[in-house]
Design a protein around this motif. Structure first.
Motif, PDB file in Angstrom:
ATOM      1  N   SER A  41     -10.167  10.870 -29.334  1.00 58.89           N
ATOM      2  CA  SER A  41      -9.306   9.906 -30.049  1.00 58.89           C
ATOM      3  C   SER A  41      -8.496   9.072 -29.062  1.00 58.89           C
ATOM      4  O   SER A  41      -8.338   7.851 -29.233  1.00 58.89           O
ATOM      5  CB  SER A  41      -8.379  10.660 -31.004  1.00 58.89           C
ATOM      6  OG  SER A  41      -9.121  11.327 -31.984  1.00 58.89           O
ATOM      7  N   GLU A  42      -7.955   9.774 -28.041  1.00 56.24           N
ATOM      8  CA  GLU A  42      -7.190   9.029 -27.032  1.00 56.24           C
ATOM      9  C   GLU A  42      -8.094   8.022 -26.333  1.00 56.24           C
ATOM     10  O   GLU A  42      -7.704   6.855 -26.113  1.00 56.24           O
ATOM     11  CB  GLU A  42      -6.595  10.015 -26.037  1.00 56.24           C
ATOM     12  CG  GLU A  42      -5.502  10.900 -26.649  1.00 56.24           C
ATOM     13  CD  GLU A  42      -5.011  11.924 -25.642  1.00 56.24           C
ATOM     14  OE1 GLU A  42      -5.567  11.964 -24.520  1.00 56.24           O
ATOM     15  OE2 GLU A  42      -4.089  12.702 -25.984  1.00 56.24           O
ATOM     16  N   GLN A  43      -9.293   8.485 -25.995  1.00 49.87           N
ATOM     17  CA  GLN A  43     -10.231   7.560 -25.350  1.00 49.87           C
ATOM     18  C   GLN A  43     -10.577   6.401 -26.270  1.00 49.87           C
ATOM     19  O   GLN A  43     -10.719   5.250 -25.839  1.00 49.87           O
ATOM     20  CB  GLN A  43     -11.501   8.298 -24.937  1.00 49.87           C
ATOM     21  CG  GLN A  43     -11.280   9.296 -23.814  1.00 49.87           C
ATOM     22  CD  GLN A  43     -12.536  10.081 -23.496  1.00 49.87           C
ATOM     23  OE1 GLN A  43     -13.582   9.822 -24.093  1.00 49.87           O
ATOM     24  NE2 GLN A  43     -12.433  11.008 -22.546  1.00 49.87           N
ATOM     25  N   LEU A  44     -10.697   6.770 -27.597  1.00 52.46           N
ATOM     26  CA  LEU A  44     -11.014   5.722 -28.563  1.00 52.46           C
ATOM     27  C   LEU A  44      -9.864   4.707 -28.650  1.00 52.46           C
ATOM     28  O   LEU A  44     -10.107   3.489 -28.740  1.00 52.46           O
ATOM     29  CB  LEU A  44     -11.283   6.361 -29.927  1.00 52.46           C
ATOM     30  CG  LEU A  44     -11.665   5.419 -31.065  1.00 52.46           C
ATOM     31  CD1 LEU A  44     -12.948   4.669 -30.711  1.00 52.46           C
ATOM     32  CD2 LEU A  44     -11.844   6.172 -32.371  1.00 52.46           C
ATOM     33  N   GLN A  45      -8.641   5.237 -28.657  1.00 47.80           N
ATOM     34  CA  GLN A  45      -7.503   4.310 -28.684  1.00 47.80           C
ATOM     35  C   GLN A  45      -7.478   3.413 -27.450  1.00 47.80           C
ATOM     36  O   GLN A  45      -7.251   2.190 -27.539  1.00 47.80           O
ATOM     37  CB  GLN A  45      -6.196   5.113 -28.780  1.00 47.80           C
ATOM     38  CG  GLN A  45      -5.995   5.784 -30.126  1.00 47.80           C
ATOM     39  CD  GLN A  45      -4.743   6.650 -30.165  1.00 47.80           C
ATOM     40  OE1 GLN A  45      -4.025   6.741 -29.135  1.00 47.80           O
ATOM     41  NE2 GLN A  45      -4.478   7.269 -31.306  1.00 47.80           N
ATOM     42  N   ALA A  46      -7.742   4.043 -26.292  1.00 43.70           N
ATOM     43  CA  ALA A  46      -7.779   3.228 -25.063  1.00 43.70           C
ATOM     44  C   ALA A  46      -8.906   2.218 -25.142  1.00 43.70           C
ATOM     45  O   ALA A  46      -8.750   1.037 -24.751  1.00 43.70           O
ATOM     46  CB  ALA A  46      -7.961   4.141 -23.854  1.00 43.70           C
ATOM     47  N   ALA A  47     -10.060   2.692 -25.717  1.00 41.95           N
ATOM     48  CA  ALA A  47     -11.184   1.778 -25.850  1.00 41.95           C
ATOM     49  C   ALA A  47     -10.848   0.654 -26.816  1.00 41.95           C
ATOM     50  O   ALA A  47     -11.237  -0.515 -26.609  1.00 41.95           O
ATOM     51  CB  ALA A  47     -12.419   2.541 -26.325  1.00 41.95           C
ATOM     52  N   GLU A  48     -10.131   1.022 -27.923  1.00 41.18           N
ATOM     53  CA  GLU A  48      -9.735  -0.022 -28.869  1.00 41.18           C
ATOM     54  C   GLU A  48      -8.793  -1.035 -28.209  1.00 41.18           C
ATOM     55  O   GLU A  48      -8.900  -2.255 -28.441  1.00 41.18           O
ATOM     56  CB  GLU A  48      -9.058   0.622 -30.087  1.00 41.18           C
ATOM     57  CG  GLU A  48     -10.028   1.351 -31.009  1.00 41.18           C
ATOM     58  CD  GLU A  48      -9.315   2.008 -32.180  1.00 41.18           C
ATOM     59  OE1 GLU A  48      -8.063   2.032 -32.166  1.00 41.18           O
ATOM     60  OE2 GLU A  48     -10.020   2.524 -33.091  1.00 41.18           O
ATOM     61  N   LYS A  49      -7.886  -0.485 -27.388  1.00 45.49           N
ATOM     62  CA  LYS A  49      -6.971  -1.410 -26.678  1.00 45.49           C
ATOM     63  C   LYS A  49      -7.765  -2.312 -25.755  1.00 45.49           C
ATOM     64  O   LYS A  49      -7.543  -3.543 -25.701  1.00 45.49           O
ATOM     65  CB  LYS A  49      -5.946  -0.593 -25.894  1.00 45.49           C
ATOM     66  CG  LYS A  49      -4.868  -1.448 -25.242  1.00 45.49           C
ATOM     67  CD  LYS A  49      -3.846  -0.544 -24.575  1.00 45.49           C
ATOM     68  CE  LYS A  49      -2.767  -1.408 -23.894  1.00 45.49           C
ATOM     69  NZ  LYS A  49      -1.758  -0.574 -23.196  1.00 45.49           N
ATOM     70  N   LYS A  50      -8.699  -1.688 -25.031  1.00 41.19           N
ATOM     71  CA  LYS A  50      -9.542  -2.502 -24.151  1.00 41.19           C
ATOM     72  C   LYS A  50     -10.358  -3.498 -24.965  1.00 41.19           C
ATOM     73  O   LYS A  50     -10.572  -4.639 -24.540  1.00 41.19           O
ATOM     74  CB  LYS A  50     -10.482  -1.603 -23.346  1.00 41.19           C
ATOM     75  CG  LYS A  50      -9.780  -0.798 -22.278  1.00 41.19           C
ATOM     76  CD  LYS A  50     -10.795   0.068 -21.530  1.00 41.19           C
ATOM     77  CE  LYS A  50     -10.116   0.903 -20.456  1.00 41.19           C
ATOM     78  NZ  LYS A  50     -11.085   1.739 -19.722  1.00 41.19           N
TER      79      LYS A  50
END
Length: 361
Positions: free
Chosen positions: A295-304
């Protein structure tokens, strides 16, 4: 017949041990024990009467006293039990043996004694017929002797005046007197035998009456057995219906057993699945932690992704601007090409003009 066989007249010819039973006189169906334990059962032969008896004594009590006749039959009802009916005693005797071998020996001896009794009865009838014939013959001889005597007397009277024939007539008369005396003794003898035959006939008549009474008794028993047989047939039909129902129940039980096996198989499969789910449940915390990291990676990916979308939008704007610039450049290039084409045409005309000048010169 005496209850206990006298040793001087009757001798045992076969002895065994068995439990003694008698048919219940009231119901004629159930067996009543006549002895508390196995007792001695013996065949006895009376040489004077030429008869056979089965006798068993329990202490001072005679429990079997059965004279065997040619009409009796010994029946094996099981591997160790046999029975026979005695019409004179108006009962049915049953014997329970320790083994099948002893029962077989007793049955064979019963058949042997029965045949001997039949042979003795046939001989007795032959004697009775012979005695009857002799009586008839003696009856026929007596009148002839009397006639001879009367004739002889007449001859004596006639010969009283004779000479030489008198001695001959006297000798003939003596012979006839001797024959008459012998015939008289024979008559007495046949009278004695006739009296014995009458007594035998009386006994036979009594036995015949007892046999007739026994026949009536057995007819009643046969009717009772027939009614019981009808009842048993009804019970058999009921039991057959119950058996059919039992078979149906067995089929249903078999179906239920098969269904139960299927359910047990499904239950085992479910248990295996549950075990797998339990194993998977054990790794759920790890998956949760992995999910959080994802999820954290997904959030970072969403931010990216948002940043990239901003860049894409910027690039799209720049592309639009570049397209607009290219359009303008194309227009200017076309105008330039048109101008260039005009200049080329002018140069071409100019060259042609120069060529013409050179030729003219």
């Amino acid at each position: 017949i005496s209850p206990v066989p006298p040793s001087s007249r009757e001798q045992p010819i076969f002895t065994t041990r068995a439990h003694v039973f008698q048919i219940d006189p009231s119901t004629k169906k159930n067996w009543v024990p006549a002895s508390k334990q196995a007792v001695t059962v013996s065949y006895f032969y009376d040489s004077t009467r030429n008869s056979y008896r089965i006798i068993s004594v329990d202490g001072a009590k005679v429990i079997i006293n059965s004279t065997i006749t040619p009409n009796m039959t010994f029946t094996k009802t099981s591997q160790k039990f046999g029975q026979w009916a005695d019409s004179r005693a108006n009962t049915v005797f049953g014997l329970g043996f320790p083994s099948e071998q002893q029962l077989t020996k007793f049955a064979e001896k019963f058949q042997e004694v029965k045949e001997a009794a039949k042979l003795a009865r046939d001989r007795s009838q032959e004697k009775i017929e012979t005695s009857s014939n002799h009586s008839q013959e003696s009856g026929r001889e007596t009148p002839s002797s009397t006639r001879a005597s009367s004739v002889n007397g007449t001859d004596d009277e006639k010969a009283s005046h004779g000479g030489p024939a008198e001695a001959h007539l006297k000798s003939e008369n003596d012979k006839l007197k001797f024959a008459l005396a012998q015939s008289s003794s024979n008559v007495k003898k046949w009278e004695t035998e006739l009296q014995s035959l009458r007594e035998s006939n009386a006994r036979l008549s009594t036995a015949l009456q007892e046999s007739a009474a026994s026949i009536e008794h057995w007819k009643k028993q046969f009717s009772a057995c027939k009614e019981e047989n009808d009842q048993l047939r009804g019970k058999i039909e009921e039991l057959e219906e119950q058996c059919n129902e039992i078979n149906k129940e067995k089929e249903r039980n078999a179906q239920l057993s098969r269904r139960l096996q299927e359910l047990e198989t499904e239950l085992q499969d479910k248990e295996l699945e549950l075990e797998e789910l339990r194993k998977q449940g054990e790794i759920i915390p790890e998956l949760m932690s992995e999910c959080e990291s994802v999820s954290e990676q997904l959030q970072a990916a969403e931010k990216k992704n948002k940043d990239l979308e901003e860049k894409v939008r910027t690039l799209r704007t720049e592309v639009e601007e570049n397209k607009h610039r290219q359009t303008n450049l194309k227009t200017e290039l076309k105008n330039f090409l048109d101008v260039l084409d005009g200049k080329i045409d002018e140069l071409h005309d100019f060259r042609q003009g120069l060529s013409k000048l050179g030729v003219d010169n």
